[in-house]
Design a protein around this motif. Structure first.
Motif, PDB file in Angstrom:
ATOM      1  N   ILE A  33       0.844  -1.205   0.000  1.00 36.90           N
ATOM      2  CA  ILE A  33       0.000   0.000   0.000  1.00 36.90           C
ATOM      3  C   ILE A  33       0.873   1.246   0.000  1.00 36.90           C
ATOM      4  O   ILE A  33       0.646   2.198  -0.763  1.00 36.90           O
ATOM      5  CB  ILE A  33      -0.949  -0.012   1.215  1.00 36.90           C
ATOM      6  CG1 ILE A  33      -1.973  -1.148   1.082  1.00 36.90           C
ATOM      7  CG2 ILE A  33      -1.666   1.329   1.358  1.00 36.90           C
ATOM      8  CD1 ILE A  33      -2.813  -1.352   2.331  1.00 36.90           C
ATOM      9  N   HIS A  34       1.894   1.275   0.862  1.00 33.23           N
ATOM     10  CA  HIS A  34       2.781   2.440   0.946  1.00 33.23           C
ATOM     11  C   HIS A  34       3.552   2.649  -0.360  1.00 33.23           C
ATOM     12  O   HIS A  34       3.653   3.777  -0.860  1.00 33.23           O
ATOM     13  CB  HIS A  34       3.755   2.263   2.112  1.00 33.23           C
ATOM     14  CG  HIS A  34       4.813   3.322   2.173  1.00 33.23           C
ATOM     15  ND1 HIS A  34       4.552   4.625   2.550  1.00 33.23           N
ATOM     16  CD2 HIS A  34       6.148   3.272   1.872  1.00 33.23           C
ATOM     17  CE1 HIS A  34       5.664   5.329   2.485  1.00 33.23           C
ATOM     18  NE2 HIS A  34       6.645   4.535   2.079  1.00 33.23           N
ATOM     19  N   ASN A  35       4.105   1.567  -0.922  1.00 35.01           N
ATOM     20  CA  ASN A  35       4.937   1.686  -2.127  1.00 35.01           C
ATOM     21  C   ASN A  35       4.141   2.153  -3.338  1.00 35.01           C
ATOM     22  O   ASN A  35       4.710   2.716  -4.278  1.00 35.01           O
ATOM     23  CB  ASN A  35       5.609   0.351  -2.431  1.00 35.01           C
ATOM     24  CG  ASN A  35       6.676  -0.005  -1.404  1.00 35.01           C
ATOM     25  OD1 ASN A  35       7.214   0.871  -0.732  1.00 35.01           O
ATOM     26  ND2 ASN A  35       6.971  -1.286  -1.264  1.00 35.01           N
TER      27      ASN A  35
ATOM     28  N   PRO B 285      10.393   6.681   3.572  1.00 33.20           N
ATOM     29  CA  PRO B 285      10.368   5.296   4.066  1.00 33.20           C
ATOM     30  C   PRO B 285       9.133   4.992   4.912  1.00 33.20           C
ATOM     31  O   PRO B 285       8.587   5.875   5.577  1.00 33.20           O
ATOM     32  CB  PRO B 285      11.642   5.199   4.911  1.00 33.20           C
ATOM     33  CG  PRO B 285      11.906   6.608   5.353  1.00 33.20           C
ATOM     34  CD  PRO B 285      11.465   7.478   4.210  1.00 33.20           C
ATOM     35  N   LEU B 286       8.704   3.728   4.870  1.00 35.76           N
ATOM     36  CA  LEU B 286       7.637   3.248   5.737  1.00 35.76           C
ATOM     37  C   LEU B 286       8.202   3.067   7.148  1.00 35.76           C
ATOM     38  O   LEU B 286       9.229   2.434   7.338  1.00 35.76           O
ATOM     39  CB  LEU B 286       7.098   1.917   5.213  1.00 35.76           C
ATOM     40  CG  LEU B 286       6.059   1.208   6.092  1.00 35.76           C
ATOM     41  CD1 LEU B 286       4.745   1.959   6.082  1.00 35.76           C
ATOM     42  CD2 LEU B 286       5.854  -0.226   5.626  1.00 35.76           C
ATOM     43  N   ILE B 287       7.520   3.647   8.146  1.00 35.94           N
ATOM     44  CA  ILE B 287       7.945   3.521   9.547  1.00 35.94           C
ATOM     45  C   ILE B 287       7.150   2.386  10.181  1.00 35.94           C
ATOM     46  O   ILE B 287       5.914   2.423  10.215  1.00 35.94           O
ATOM     47  CB  ILE B 287       7.720   4.832  10.323  1.00 35.94           C
ATOM     48  CG1 ILE B 287       8.432   5.999   9.627  1.00 35.94           C
ATOM     49  CG2 ILE B 287       8.198   4.688  11.765  1.00 35.94           C
ATOM     50  CD1 ILE B 287       9.927   5.834   9.512  1.00 35.94           C
ATOM     51  N   VAL B 288       7.862   1.355  10.672  1.00 40.25           N
ATOM     52  CA  VAL B 288       7.221   0.156  11.218  1.00 40.25           C
ATOM     53  C   VAL B 288       7.384   0.129  12.734  1.00 40.25           C
ATOM     54  O   VAL B 288       8.485   0.312  13.257  1.00 40.25           O
ATOM     55  CB  VAL B 288       7.827  -1.120  10.605  1.00 40.25           C
ATOM     56  CG1 VAL B 288       7.175  -2.359  11.204  1.00 40.25           C
ATOM     57  CG2 VAL B 288       7.655  -1.107   9.092  1.00 40.25           C
TER      58      VAL B 288
ATOM     59  N   ASN C 156       4.630  13.076   6.468  1.00 44.27           N
ATOM     60  CA  ASN C 156       4.594  12.978   4.997  1.00 44.27           C
ATOM     61  C   ASN C 156       4.904  11.568   4.503  1.00 44.27           C
ATOM     62  O   ASN C 156       5.291  11.376   3.347  1.00 44.27           O
ATOM     63  CB  ASN C 156       5.559  13.981   4.352  1.00 44.27           C
ATOM     64  CG  ASN C 156       5.133  15.405   4.586  1.00 44.27           C
ATOM     65  OD1 ASN C 156       3.955  15.731   4.490  1.00 44.27           O
ATOM     66  ND2 ASN C 156       6.077  16.261   4.927  1.00 44.27           N
ATOM     67  N   SER C 157       4.726  10.582   5.385  1.00 48.98           N
ATOM     68  CA  SER C 157       4.950   9.193   5.008  1.00 48.98           C
ATOM     69  C   SER C 157       3.847   8.341   5.641  1.00 48.98           C
ATOM     70  O   SER C 157       2.754   8.838   5.925  1.00 48.98           O
ATOM     71  CB  SER C 157       6.337   8.731   5.468  1.00 48.98           C
ATOM     72  OG  SER C 157       6.607   7.426   4.960  1.00 48.98           O
ATOM     73  N   THR C 158       4.149   7.048   5.837  1.00 48.74           N
ATOM     74  CA  THR C 158       3.174   6.101   6.386  1.00 48.74           C
ATOM     75  C   THR C 158       3.778   5.408   7.593  1.00 48.74           C
ATOM     76  O   THR C 158       4.957   5.045   7.575  1.00 48.74           O
ATOM     77  CB  THR C 158       2.803   5.038   5.330  1.00 48.74           C
ATOM     78  OG1 THR C 158       2.373   5.695   4.138  1.00 48.74           O
ATOM     79  CG2 THR C 158       1.694   4.132   5.842  1.00 48.74           C
ATOM     80  N   ILE C 159       2.969   5.224   8.645  1.00 49.93           N
ATOM     81  CA  ILE C 159       3.404   4.460   9.811  1.00 49.93           C
ATOM     82  C   ILE C 159       2.577   3.183   9.885  1.00 49.93           C
ATOM     83  O   ILE C 159       1.355   3.197   9.692  1.00 49.93           O
ATOM     84  CB  ILE C 159       3.274   5.284  11.120  1.00 49.93           C
ATOM     85  CG1 ILE C 159       3.923   4.530  12.287  1.00 49.93           C
ATOM     86  CG2 ILE C 159       1.835   5.627  11.434  1.00 49.93           C
ATOM     87  CD1 ILE C 159       4.093   5.374  13.531  1.00 49.93           C
ATOM     88  N   PHE C 160       3.260   2.056  10.098  1.00 51.02           N
ATOM     89  CA  PHE C 160       2.594   0.758  10.198  1.00 51.02           C
ATOM     90  C   PHE C 160       2.635   0.303  11.649  1.00 51.02           C
ATOM     91  O   PHE C 160       3.709   0.056  12.203  1.00 51.02           O
ATOM     92  CB  PHE C 160       3.293  -0.260   9.298  1.00 51.02           C
ATOM     93  CG  PHE C 160       2.766  -1.659   9.434  1.00 51.02           C
ATOM     94  CD1 PHE C 160       3.594  -2.721   9.768  1.00 51.02           C
ATOM     95  CD2 PHE C 160       1.404  -1.922   9.238  1.00 51.02           C
ATOM     96  CE1 PHE C 160       3.107  -4.014   9.898  1.00 51.02           C
ATOM     97  CE2 PHE C 160       0.910  -3.210   9.359  1.00 51.02           C
ATOM     98  CZ  PHE C 160       1.762  -4.254   9.704  1.00 51.02           C
ATOM     99  N   LEU C 161       1.478   0.224  12.284  1.00 51.93           N
ATOM    100  CA  LEU C 161       1.354  -0.170  13.688  1.00 51.93           C
ATOM    101  C   LEU C 161       0.922  -1.632  13.729  1.00 51.93           C
ATOM    102  O   LEU C 161      -0.265  -1.953  13.626  1.00 51.93           O
ATOM    103  CB  LEU C 161       0.340   0.720  14.408  1.00 51.93           C
ATOM    104  CG  LEU C 161       0.642   2.229  14.405  1.00 51.93           C
ATOM    105  CD1 LEU C 161      -0.479   2.989  15.084  1.00 51.93           C
ATOM    106  CD2 LEU C 161       1.967   2.518  15.091  1.00 51.93           C
ATOM    107  N   ASP C 162       1.909  -2.525  13.867  1.00 53.99           N
ATOM    108  CA  ASP C 162       1.610  -3.957  13.939  1.00 53.99           C
ATOM    109  C   ASP C 162       1.184  -4.319  15.359  1.00 53.99           C
ATOM    110  O   ASP C 162       1.601  -3.690  16.334  1.00 53.99           O
ATOM    111  CB  ASP C 162       2.845  -4.756  13.526  1.00 53.99           C
ATOM    112  CG  ASP C 162       2.491  -6.178  13.122  1.00 53.99           C
ATOM    113  OD1 ASP C 162       1.287  -6.495  13.074  1.00 53.99           O
ATOM    114  OD2 ASP C 162       3.413  -6.957  12.840  1.00 53.99           O
TER     115      ASP C 162
ATOM    116  N   ILE D 239      -1.878   6.244   8.557  1.00 55.46           N
ATOM    117  CA  ILE D 239      -1.773   5.139   9.507  1.00 55.46           C
ATOM    118  C   ILE D 239      -2.326   3.857   8.889  1.00 55.46           C
ATOM    119  O   ILE D 239      -3.436   3.829   8.361  1.00 55.46           O
ATOM    120  CB  ILE D 239      -2.520   5.465  10.814  1.00 55.46           C
ATOM    121  CG1 ILE D 239      -1.840   6.649  11.525  1.00 55.46           C
ATOM    122  CG2 ILE D 239      -2.555   4.252  11.745  1.00 55.46           C
ATOM    123  CD1 ILE D 239      -2.522   7.086  12.783  1.00 55.46           C
ATOM    124  N   ILE D 240      -1.493   2.801   8.947  1.00 56.63           N
ATOM    125  CA  ILE D 240      -1.928   1.446   8.609  1.00 56.63           C
ATOM    126  C   ILE D 240      -1.703   0.592   9.849  1.00 56.63           C
ATOM    127  O   ILE D 240      -0.596   0.556  10.386  1.00 56.63           O
ATOM    128  CB  ILE D 240      -1.139   0.870   7.419  1.00 56.63           C
ATOM    129  CG1 ILE D 240      -1.305   1.767   6.178  1.00 56.63           C
ATOM    130  CG2 ILE D 240      -1.597  -0.541   7.103  1.00 56.63           C
ATOM    131  CD1 ILE D 240      -0.474   1.316   4.987  1.00 56.63           C
TER     132      ILE D 240
END
Length: 695
Positions: free
Chosen positions: A430-432, A440-443, A482-488, A525-526
């Protein structure tokens, strides 16, 4: 005590009319005979009069402003009601002052009905007078007001309301909103007020000028004129056509509140007419565009400007609705509104997805004739669109379609699925594919962070905020600007931090530990979880409002046992990956070993398959993979695979048994929910999850 003042020396006043002189406190200090005779007042009563008690629209501060305006401009006029000996009089007052008596105000009191203008309007068959006083809330109208406008009324010529309420019997809801917007704009700009409308074949035009008290608008005074033989528009035909069209039609006012929704909008979005009437806003629906986007549509230069765009609305049942929208800006009487005509494009997107799948299948079939099977399968799944996701399974195509739909939006995504199914790969895909991919995607794994460090990791801290905070540190949210954060593993987030996360979603801002300053961020947010957040909400372990904020676009990632066509291609991928890593030349997988893998149910999903292949590559010496060490029976705890079901499979069978026993009744004392010890809504949720239907 009354003062003898020669009021005839005051030029510009008609002394055959009543005139009084008042001081700066409003006390009556002098008067003429016309005032005494017009109101049958005794001399001793006049000496005790205070004009602030007679004209209730005035007080001392207002009187001071009137006096200052009179000294600057020469005179000032206003309409009002005065009360003398418990009798109410509607009058027009002219205030003047002179250099000699500059500490006094001279008030000429002219009965409104006696003015030439009033007498003209009273006899008019097409014009009516009105004056709305903001100070005392009075609406003064001419006697012919109700007759001219065909409004039922009583004998009183005063409406205890404003002009829009007085005209409400002959205005539609949309016209009332338009008039109110025009009044607000004219009051704000201190400009003339104009408004036109039609009623029963007659055209009406309202014109008014603002009355000023100092620099403040104190009211509006004007006329309403009726024009004869105005052509009647086929409003009923137009409204009926709009109401019954298959497209969604919404009308927005300047605050972006929905003032009208047709039957298609009610049906598609799931809200009733009454719910729309309570003041729903377009931002309650559009999950792709901001308020600034719609404000720009409202501020186009030209009336009837049109624009088109596609977006996604969220329905009452939290499902998405893709739409193609045409926007028309309309301006009437200085009031703007947006006309939205929206077409449901869900079927078109599905057809496009099916077409893409068909073309991909044809390409795959053609290339099979030219290339080795294992190479072809890997190439087909490593497309530009989803280079990190490997799949040829038909069961997985809907998930790829969802990724394609949501990638180019800023919508929040919630990915649910068992451990090891590749939820992070979906987040990266989704981010790419989004416009944020240059960053960069922040995980963040919420389940792996210590409880006392989660807040600092997510939101950052300032130097000295706590013991060991030797320097300031940016939090993950700030890094993801300005990017995406992935909250697992979002379900592991403590309740107190769920409140702070909710603020980030609502306000788009974070606050570091030890700082009172908020930092604005633009972060998508993902979130992902292997738990049922809905059940956690029911058990009070997860905030309900945060769940609905995260669940804007849900994606359910299926386990490997439901996409067994992918086992071969995934196994070949991992063989190649670890052969390169360990510098080996393993190229083939024995058919018997492949069948054993396909017959296994993989409770650990793709992660378990990867571990099996990695260990096999380590143990293999030749070019053919050695899978002899692995036994499905041992992996299953020495039980046959067909005897083992997952917990989800057991739940599904159990729910179906209960439904059949209750003849598919869900609610009530004899329903399946009561039999299973569940709430009705929880049972509905599980039926949707397991795709249980009566058919």
């Amino acid at each position: 005590m009354l003062t003898q003042i020669n009021m005839k020396s005051i030029s510009g006043l008609l002394f055959e009319s009543p005139v009084v002189c008042i001081d700066i406190d409003g006390n009556v200090v002098s008067y003429n005979e016309s005032f005494k005779n017009s109101y049958n007042l005794e001399l001793q009563k006049i000496g005790k009069l205070n004009w602030l008690e007679i004209d209730v629209s005035l007080n001392k501060p207002i009187l001071q402003k009137i006096r200052q305006n009179v000294l600057n401009k020469g005179q000032i006029k206003w309409n009002t009601y005065i009360y003398l000996d418990s009798v109410e009089y509607k009058v027009n007052i002219t205030a003047k002052a002179t250099e000699k008596y500059n500490s006094y105000l001279f008030l000429q009191i002219l009965p409104w009905q006696n003015s030439k203008f009033a007498r003209f309007l009273e006899k008019s068959n097409d014009s009516a007078y009105w004056y709305w006083n903001f100070i005392n809330g009075q609406l003064i109208i001419s006697k012919n007001f109700a007759t001219i406008l065909s409004i039922p009324t009583n004998s009183s010529d005063t409406f205890p309301a404003n002009i829009s309420q007085a005209l409400s019997p002959i205005l539609s809801t949309t016209e009332i909103l338009s008039l109110q917007n025009s009044i607000s704009k004219a009051k704000r700009n201190k400009s003339p007020l104009q408004f036109t409308w039609q009623f029963k074949g007659q055209q009406y035009k309202l014109n008014a000028a603002p009355t000023l008290l100092g620099e403040k608008v104190s009211g509006f005074e004007g006329i309403i004129k009726k024009f004869k033989n105005a052509p009647e528009k086929p409003q009923s035909v137009i409204r009926n056509a709009i109401e019954k069209t298959q497209d969604l039609v919404l009308i927005l006012n300047e605050e972006l509140n929905i003032s009208y929704a047709n039957l298609a909008a009610v049906s598609k979005l799931g809200f009733s007419k009454s719910e729309f009437a309570e003041g729903m806003n377009i931002m309650d629906f559009d999950i792709e565009h901001t308020r600034q986007f719609y404000d720009q549509q409202m501020t186009q230069d030209d009336e009837l400007t049109r624009s088109n765009f596609t977006t996604i609305f969220i329905r009452k049942n939290h499902k998405i609705l893709p739409l193609e929208i045409e926007v028309i800006l309309h301006e009437e009487s200085d009031a703007k509104s947006l006309y939205l005509r929206a077409r449901d494009i869900s079927s078109e997107r599905i057809q496009q997805s099916q077409l893409n799948a068909s073309l991909a299948h044809k390409e795959l079939t053609s290339r099979r004739l030219l290339q080795d099977k294992s190479y072809l399968l890997e190439e087909a799944t490593h497309s530009k669109a989803f280079k990190d996701i490997i799949s040829v399974s038909k069961s997985y195509k809907p998930i790829l379609h969802q990724i394609d739909q949501v990638s180019n939006t800023d919508a929040t995504v919630l990915i649910e699925g068992e451990t090891g199914t590749g939820k992070e790969l979906i987040a990266r895909a989704i981010h790419n594919r989004s416009q944020r991919s240059k960053n960069p995607l922040i995980v963040v794994n919420c389940g792996s962070l210590p409880r006392d460090l989660i807040e600092s990791e997510l939101f950052g801290h300032t130097k000295g905020a706590f013991t060991g905070a030797l320097q300031s540190k940016k939090g993950k949210f700030e890094l993801a600007d300005n990017s995406t954060i992935f909250l697992d593993e979002i379900g592991e987030l403590p309740l107190d931090l769920q409140t702070r996360l909710l603020r980030v979603l609502q306000e788009g801002e974070v606050e570091k530990i030890g700082s009172e300053k908020t930092i604005k961020i633009n972060t998508r947010i993902i979130a992902a979880t292997n738990q049922s957040l809905f059940e956690m909400v029911e058990e009070k372990k997860f905030r309900k409002d945060l769940y609905y904020r995260l669940n804007v676009f849900p994606i359910i990632n299926i386990p490997l046992r439901e996409r067994k066509e992918d086992i071969e291609i995934l196994a070949n991928h991992f063989i190649k990956k670890y052969s390169i890593k360990l510098k080996k030349t393993i190229t083939t997988l024995k058919p018997d070993d492949l069948n054993r893998l396909r017959s296994y149910h993989f409770p650990g999903n793709i992660r378990e398959l990867e571990n099996i292949i990695e260990r096999s590559v380590i143990l293999t010496q030749g070019r053919e993979l050695n899978l002899d060490f692995w036994s499905p029976n041992l992996a299953n705890g020495d039980k046959e695979d067909h005897d083992i079901m997952t917990l989800d499979e057991i739940q599904k069978v159990h729910i179906i048994d209960a439904l059949e026993k209750t003849k598919w009744r869900i609610s009530g004392d004899h329903g399946a929910a009561r039999l299973l010890g569940l709430k009705d809504q929880t049972l509905f949720s599980k039926m949707r999850k397991f795709e249980i239907t009566r058919n």
